[in-house]
Enzyme design. Structure first.
Site, PDB file in Angstrom:
ATOM      1  CE  LYS A  77      -0.632   0.421   5.003  1.00  0.00           C
ATOM      2  NZ  LYS A  77       0.106   1.676   5.130  1.00  0.00           N
ATOM      3  CB  THR A  78       4.068   2.142   1.665  1.00  0.00           C
ATOM      4  OG1 THR A  78       3.558   1.935   2.987  1.00  0.00           O
ATOM      5  CG2 THR A  78       5.020   3.330   1.676  1.00  0.00           C
ATOM      6  CG  ASP A  85      -1.437   4.802   4.707  1.00  0.00           C
ATOM      7  OD1 ASP A  85      -2.057   3.785   4.338  1.00  0.00           O
ATOM      8  OD2 ASP A  85      -0.288   4.771   5.177  1.00  0.00           O
ATOM      9  CD  GLU A  86      -2.334   1.825   8.071  1.00  0.00           C
ATOM     10  OE1 GLU A  86      -3.348   1.117   8.091  1.00  0.00           O
ATOM     11  OE2 GLU A  86      -1.178   1.374   8.176  1.00  0.00           O
ATOM     12  CD  GLN A 101      -3.229  -4.822   7.940  1.00  0.00           C
ATOM     13  OE1 GLN A 101      -2.156  -4.585   8.503  1.00  0.00           O
ATOM     14  NE2 GLN A 101      -3.377  -4.709   6.630  1.00  0.00           N
ATOM     15  NE  ARG A 121       1.800  -7.030  11.365  1.00  0.00           N
ATOM     16  CZ  ARG A 121       1.522  -6.310  10.291  1.00  0.00           C
ATOM     17  NH1 ARG A 121       2.331  -5.353   9.913  1.00  0.00           N
ATOM     18  NH2 ARG A 121       0.438  -6.535   9.577  1.00  0.00           N
TER      19      ARG A 121
END
Length: 610
Positions: free
Chosen positions: A34-35, A215-216, A246, A548
């Site tokens: 996504k970044t 974002d997020e 998330q 993670r």
């Protein structure tokens, strides 16, 4: 011929980056890039569409993430259009963006120039004053409780007049903030929402900022949702990235349903799903999906990777917490020998103690995330108090802290401030002058290890201040940084063991991940067992923990654990039964040292089925 940069994106990423004509929602699974998509979206707008970078706003939840993305955009724009600066109009947090708008236009909604931002400790002092003024009990517990309730109301855009039983307290708290020309963090959002409802101001902001990238988005609250909606002038210039699986910050007011609400306001919303994972093995991804697919309150993306299946997931049962810690540390040792990064994740901070003891026993160095943050340390807050009254002489909370440092120090400071103060001094010069006139350093013993650490902290504060010639921008930066999670500023070294809560681990990745304490009452937590929504958030926590891991994943629980003042028989977490056997390799029970004299190796048995 396809431009070289397009080769760095998969099909779905390229579709998101080059999308035109509709508002865009990118559902980005864990580790799906996504970044990269946000970065290349900004790059594509500037490079291919000729958009002025200053027209682009990039909103994230940490300044670190924003700096990384904006820095990457500048790297990509090595051949930027002639005469165009590659710096974005804004790249940072919602709160930081609100500060900028309020500094410029805030007077339109009654926000005075030169306002200061109060952190948590400052807010507690104001609430304590408010309760005292109202002849109410002002214990720390009451102060925290009222602040939490008011914060929840503010984030949900509830007005004072609509509250029951809290109106007088909230009004007095807000009156004091106004008197001190201060805003708390929630005010930054709510005042900015009010500001953007002013037609004239909103039009000016739309002229200044045209393209909105967020974002997020699953971590936004109602106020942040409204901010996004009001910022959008042309819906086709909105891009939002998020993943409901998330969403783990409901306790902060975040609401993943904001992803769904976008459809209500933007009926022609285009949705692109990023499902290719670049982080984990397929076994890890399958385990994560098997867990999260049991949630019914939101969709779950099925992630795939081009990598191989990888090792099976190890699930371990220890007879007690000590045995569990020994298992973790033994495997940490193996990982460290292979120069692999390691993280041990847990639901609550209290779980770190036994792990720390075991790591110390075998001589493994570790990083514990969750200690006292830099700007919350006493010596730092003391010096910041002096700087705050220099920036705003009406800051009563800062004056109170100075008062507690001693009458002589306050008197010396006041004399200098009122008669000899030179407003041309830089921030560093101000700090050094404060140390000189208050003789603040005399309180520390250079032979004392703790005091030496405090002196090093002061040196570090001076180093940070050197980046801000003027005190006001320095204090503003400090206030915004204080709101960020410390874990977002950490990237582990390969041979270091990192201990942290699952919440702190979001956004990070490690070769080896241990998730400990997978027991009913811990994960899921006892406070989350009665409500479906709370239980589903606990499941999302485990999903975040699992994703993670890059290469190896260990899940563990104990049959006995010292909790609530005594030894308790523990039940394995219900989430463990949601992972199919094909993905799992179970480990033998380990008998703790205190039982070894009574037991023999022949007594070891395989883990029971749960």
């Amino acid at each position: 011929m396809k431009p070289a940069w397009k080769n760095e994106l998969n099909r779905e990423q390229l579709l998101a980056v080059t999308h035109e004509g509709n508002p865009l929602l990118v559902l980005a699974g864990a580790g799906s890039g996504k970044t990269r998509v946000l970065t290349y979206r900004a790059f594509w707008l500037i490079k291919n569409k000729g958009i002025d970078p200053k027209k682009i706003v990039l909103l994230t939840f940490t300044n670190k993430a924003a700096q990384e993305m904006s820095g990457r955009v500048r790297e990509l724009l090595t051949q930027k259009p002639p005469g165009v600066d590659s710096k974005l109009g804004f790249a940072g947090t919602f709160h930081g963006f609100c500060v900028r708008l309020l500094r410029i236009y805030g007077q339109a909604v009654g926000v005075k120039k030169g306002f200061v931002i109060y952190d948590t400790a400052d807010q507690r002092q104001v609430m304590k004053k408010a309760l005292t003024n109202l002849d109410q009990e002002n214990t720390p517990k009451k102060v925290r409780m009222y602040l939490a309730i008011i914060s929840k109301y503010k984030n949900n855009l509830v007005s004072i007049k609509d509250t029951k039983g809290l109106t007088a307290i909230w009004q007095e708290y807000q009156r004091l903030l106004n008197k001190f020309n201060a805003l708390d963090f929630d005010d930054l959002l709510t005042k900015c929402v009010d500001l953007l409802k002013v037609t004239e101001v909103r039009h000016k902001v739309h002229q200044r900022f045209d393209w909105i990238l967020v974002d997020e988005y699953q971590d936004t609250n109602k106020a942040q949702f409204e901010l996004t909606r009001l910022l959008v002038n042309n819906p086709s210039r909105l891009m939002v990235v998020g993943d409901a699986s998330q969403a783990i910050y409901s306790f902060r007011g975040a609401d993943f349903r904001n992803l769904e609400l976008l459809n209500r306001y933007f009926s022609n919303l285009k949705v692109v799903e990023l499902t290719e994972n670049y982080r984990s093995t397929q076994n890890i991804l399958d385990a994560a999906h098997e867990v999260i697919s049991n949630n019914t309150g939101h969709p779950a993306l099925k992630l795939v990777t081009r990598e191989n299946e990888g090792d099976k997931i190890i699930i371990f049962e220890g007879l007690d917490g000590r045995a569990e810690a020994k298992f973790v540390v033994d495997n940490c040792t193996t990982a460290i020998e292979k120069e692999k990064s390691v993280a041990v994740l847990y639901r609550t901070n209290a779980q770190s103690r036994i792990l720390e003891e075991e790591l110390i026993r075998v001589g493994i160095t570790y990083r514990l995330v969750g200690g006292v943050r830099f700007y919350e340390r006493a010596e730092i807050k003391d010096l910041l108090a002096y700087l705050k009254v220099i920036a705003n002489k009406n800051d009563a909370v800062a004056w109170d802290r100075i008062e507690k440092l001693g009458k002589r120090r306050r008197s010396n400071f006041e004399t200098w401030f009122n008669t000899e103060f030179n407003n041309k001094l830089t921030t560093v010069e101000l700090i050094k002058k404060i140390l000189e006139i208050t003789k603040y350093l005399e309180k520390f013993d250079k032979k004392n290890e703790e005091d030496l650490g405090r002196l090093e902290n002061i040196d570090e504060l001076i180093a940070v201040a050197s980046e801000f010639p003027k005190v006001e921008p320095f204090l503003e930066s400090v206030a915004l940084i204080q709101a960020e999670d410390l874990a977002d500023q950490l990237q582990p070294k390969k041979t270091q063991v990192t201990l942290m809560t699952i919440h702190s681990a979001k956004g990070l990745e490690f070769d080896n991940v241990f998730v400990v304490g997978l027991e009913e009452g811990l994960l899921p937590h006892s406070r989350s067992l009665l409500e479906k929504n709370d239980l589903e958030e606990e499941r999302r926590l485990l999903y975040v923990a699992i994703t993670r891991a890059r290469q190896r994943l260990f899940l563990s629980f104990a049959g006995l654990r010292f909790l609530y003042g005594g030894r308790n028989n523990q039940t394995p977490s219900r989430f463990l039964s949601e992972i199919s056997g094909r993905l799992i390799m179970t480990e033998r029970k380990v008998i703790p040292d205190w039982q070894m004299e009574k037991e023999t190796a022949d007594d070891f048995s395989e883990i029971d089925s749960w």
